[in-house]
Design a protein around this motif. Structure first.
Motif, short mmCIF file in Angstrom:
data_model
loop_
_atom_site.label_atom_id
_atom_site.label_comp_id
_atom_site.label_asym_id
_atom_site.label_seq_id
_atom_site.Cartn_x
_atom_site.Cartn_y
_atom_site.Cartn_z
N ALA A 164 0.81 -1.22 0.00
CA ALA A 164 0.00 0.00 0.00
C ALA A 164 0.84 1.27 0.00
O ALA A 164 0.39 2.30 -0.50
N HIS A 203 -0.91 0.48 -5.87
CA HIS A 203 -1.60 0.43 -4.58
C HIS A 203 -1.66 1.82 -3.94
O HIS A 203 -2.68 2.20 -3.37
N ARG A 206 -4.48 4.02 -5.06
CA ARG A 206 -5.84 3.70 -4.62
C ARG A 206 -6.26 4.51 -3.40
O ARG A 206 -7.45 4.65 -3.13
N TRP A 207 -5.29 5.04 -2.62
CA TRP A 207 -5.66 5.78 -1.42
C TRP A 207 -5.03 7.17 -1.32
O TRP A 207 -5.49 8.02 -0.54
N LYS A 227 -7.86 6.85 4.93
CA LYS A 227 -8.37 6.17 3.72
C LYS A 227 -7.60 4.87 3.49
O LYS A 227 -8.19 3.84 3.14
N MET A 228 -6.28 4.91 3.70
CA MET A 228 -5.46 3.71 3.50
C MET A 228 -5.83 2.60 4.48
O MET A 228 -5.92 1.43 4.11
N LEU A 256 -9.02 0.89 3.36
CA LEU A 256 -8.74 0.07 2.19
C LEU A 256 -8.00 -1.21 2.56
O LEU A 256 -8.43 -2.32 2.21
N GLU A 302 -9.30 -5.34 2.87
CA GLU A 302 -8.75 -6.42 2.04
C GLU A 302 -8.03 -7.48 2.87
O GLU A 302 -7.58 -8.47 2.34
#
Length: 157
Positions: free
Chosen positions: A32, A38, A41-42, A148-149, A152, A156
């Motif tokens: 991430a 990755h 995405r955040w 946010k991370m 996410l 997952e």
């Protein structure tokens, strides 16, 4: 979602720090913070040419200029450091990163309580056009982006 404390500003060292707990493995959190697909995405849309130390690229946020980005240090899966130009008043240099005004942020990961302890420290604000204003802006930014991370990555896990 795991509850985490907010970022802290240190005006003496012109730095922002945030340590958070994430209910996910170090490997998952590493992806991430270190792999552009990755990170995108955040955080900002991240593009890097290459991997590891010296990789260069950009980070793009909605309604904001493209920000030059470079990997300064990498010790997979424990630590990664990026340098970026993000001082609104100074603008983006056409040839990339301005060493004199850029800031540096480092993600440090460690196993903790069955998950990962992630610490981000951003330094170099004393070299920006508005050190205290940029400290506050980035303090709130790290709170928003890292929250946010966490959503996410924990979703997952």
């Amino acid at each position: 979602m795991t509850h985490n404390d907010a970022s802290v500003v240190d005006e003496e060292t012109f730095s922002v720090r945030r340590s958070i707990q994430i209910a996910a493995s170090v490997d998952k959190v590493w992806r991430a913070v270190a792999e552009p697909e990755h990170v995108s995405r955040w955080f900002g849309r991240t593009v890097l040419d290459g991997v590891g130390v010296g990789a260069t690229g950009t980070m793009t946020f909605p309604d904001y200029d493209v920000i030059p980005l470079r990997v300064e240090e990498c010790d997979e899966p424990r630590r990664i450091t990026y340098r970026w130009n993000n001082d609104d008043a100074l603008g983006t240099l056409p040839d990339g990163i301005d060493e004199a005004t850029s800031t540096v942020f480092t993600f440090t990961l460690e196993e903790s309580d069955g998950g990962t302890r992630l610490t981000v420290v951003e330094t170099g604000f004393e070299r920006t056009s508005d050190p205290r204003g940029n400290l506050e802006s980035h303090r709130t930014g790290w709170d928003l982006e890292l929250d946010k991370m966490v959503v996410l990555v924990e979703g997952e896990a």
